[in-house]
Design a protein around this motif. Structure first.
Motif, PDB file in Angstrom:
ATOM      1  N   GLU A  85       0.833  -1.203   0.000  1.00 18.52           N
ATOM      2  CA  GLU A  85       0.000   0.000   0.000  1.00 18.52           C
ATOM      3  C   GLU A  85       0.866   1.251   0.000  1.00 18.52           C
ATOM      4  O   GLU A  85       2.007   1.234   0.491  1.00 18.52           O
ATOM      5  N   CYS A 144      -2.666   0.243  -3.955  1.00 17.14           N
ATOM      6  CA  CYS A 144      -2.161  -1.055  -3.502  1.00 17.14           C
ATOM      7  C   CYS A 144      -1.841  -1.885  -4.724  1.00 17.14           C
ATOM      8  O   CYS A 144      -2.723  -2.176  -5.538  1.00 17.14           O
ATOM      9  N   TRP A 149     -10.506  -2.708   0.482  1.00 16.38           N
ATOM     10  CA  TRP A 149      -9.840  -1.963   1.550  1.00 16.38           C
ATOM     11  C   TRP A 149     -10.592  -2.185   2.853  1.00 16.38           C
ATOM     12  O   TRP A 149     -11.834  -2.126   2.880  1.00 16.38           O
ATOM     13  N   TYR A 150      -9.840  -2.435   3.903  1.00 14.06           N
ATOM     14  CA  TYR A 150     -10.363  -2.561   5.250  1.00 14.06           C
ATOM     15  C   TYR A 150      -9.597  -1.560   6.120  1.00 14.06           C
ATOM     16  O   TYR A 150      -8.550  -1.050   5.723  1.00 14.06           O
ATOM     17  N   ARG A 151     -10.133  -1.300   7.296  1.00 17.35           N
ATOM     18  CA  ARG A 151      -9.430  -0.380   8.182  1.00 17.35           C
ATOM     19  C   ARG A 151      -9.591  -0.813   9.629  1.00 17.35           C
ATOM     20  O   ARG A 151     -10.526  -1.524   9.985  1.00 17.35           O
ATOM     21  N   ILE A 153     -13.729   3.353  -4.842  1.00 13.59           N
ATOM     22  CA  ILE A 153     -12.754   2.296  -5.089  1.00 13.59           C
ATOM     23  C   ILE A 153     -12.699   2.017  -6.590  1.00 13.59           C
ATOM     24  O   ILE A 153     -13.726   2.053  -7.280  1.00 13.59           O
ATOM     25  N   LEU A 170      -8.121   3.663  -3.694  1.00 17.15           N
ATOM     26  CA  LEU A 170      -9.211   4.176  -2.882  1.00 17.15           C
ATOM     27  C   LEU A 170      -9.072   5.695  -2.841  1.00 17.15           C
ATOM     28  O   LEU A 170      -8.147   6.219  -2.206  1.00 17.15           O
ATOM     29  N   TYR A 192      -5.244   1.556   7.162  1.00 20.27           N
ATOM     30  CA  TYR A 192      -6.002   1.009   6.030  1.00 20.27           C
ATOM     31  C   TYR A 192      -5.219  -0.150   5.421  1.00 20.27           C
ATOM     32  O   TYR A 192      -4.040  -0.009   5.095  1.00 20.27           O
ATOM     33  N   TYR A 193      -5.908  -1.285   5.297  1.00 18.33           N
ATOM     34  CA  TYR A 193      -5.291  -2.502   4.782  1.00 18.33           C
ATOM     35  C   TYR A 193      -5.887  -2.866   3.427  1.00 18.33           C
ATOM     36  O   TYR A 193      -7.113  -2.852   3.247  1.00 18.33           O
ATOM     37  N   CYS A 194      -5.020  -3.213   2.516  1.00 19.25           N
ATOM     38  CA  CYS A 194      -5.426  -3.713   1.211  1.00 19.25           C
ATOM     39  C   CYS A 194      -5.660  -5.214   1.299  1.00 19.25           C
ATOM     40  O   CYS A 194      -4.942  -5.930   2.013  1.00 19.25           O
TER      41      CYS A 194
END
Length: 135
Positions: A6, A22, A36-38, A82, A93, A106-108
């Motif tokens: 990322e 990402c 994407w998560y966070r 997105i 994002l 923030y995680y891909c």
């Protein structure tokens, strides 16, 4: 082995914008869903005291299929967008009208058909990028 890297996080004032990227690399045959998560800072601290897998602690922000169908968490609808570039194995994002409550790591995520003894779809995660929104 598949790597997700990322970029684009940082510090921004409320009302501002950031764009996260990402890129997936490695032994990739095909990528299905990307997203994407966070995880908010207070949730990061709670993770220390739980046996639950880290991925389970993360809040879904947005996902996109290989056919570009999208899904958004309610609080980001109308503000975040997105998108993906399949030729580059990259998901983006665009975050507009940022709020302090968007502050999080923030995680891909990508479900990738990759080779590890055999070809199979596997869940892959990036290491995360910090987004901080000041009020």
């Amino acid at each position: 082995q598949v790597q997700l890297v990322e970029s684009g996080g940082g510090l921004v004032q409320a009302g501002g914008s950031l764009r996260l990227s990402c890129a997936a690399s490695g032994n990739i045959l095909r990528i299905h869903d990307m997203g994407w998560y966070r995880q908010a800072p207070e949730k990061q601290r709670e993770l220390v005291a739980t046996s639950q897998a880290p991925e389970k602690q993360r809040e879904l922000v947005a996902t996109i299929t290989s056919g570009s169908s999208t899904n958004y968490e309610d609080s980001v609808k109308g503000r975040f967008t997105i998108s993906r570039d399949n030729a580059k194995n990259t998901v983006y994002l665009q975050m507009n009208s940022l709020k302090p409550e968007d502050t999080a790591v923030y995680y891909c995520y990508a479900k990738v058909v990759s080779y590890s003894g055999w070809w199979s779809p596997r869940d892959n995660w990036g290491k995360g990028t910090l987004v901080t929104v000041s009020s």
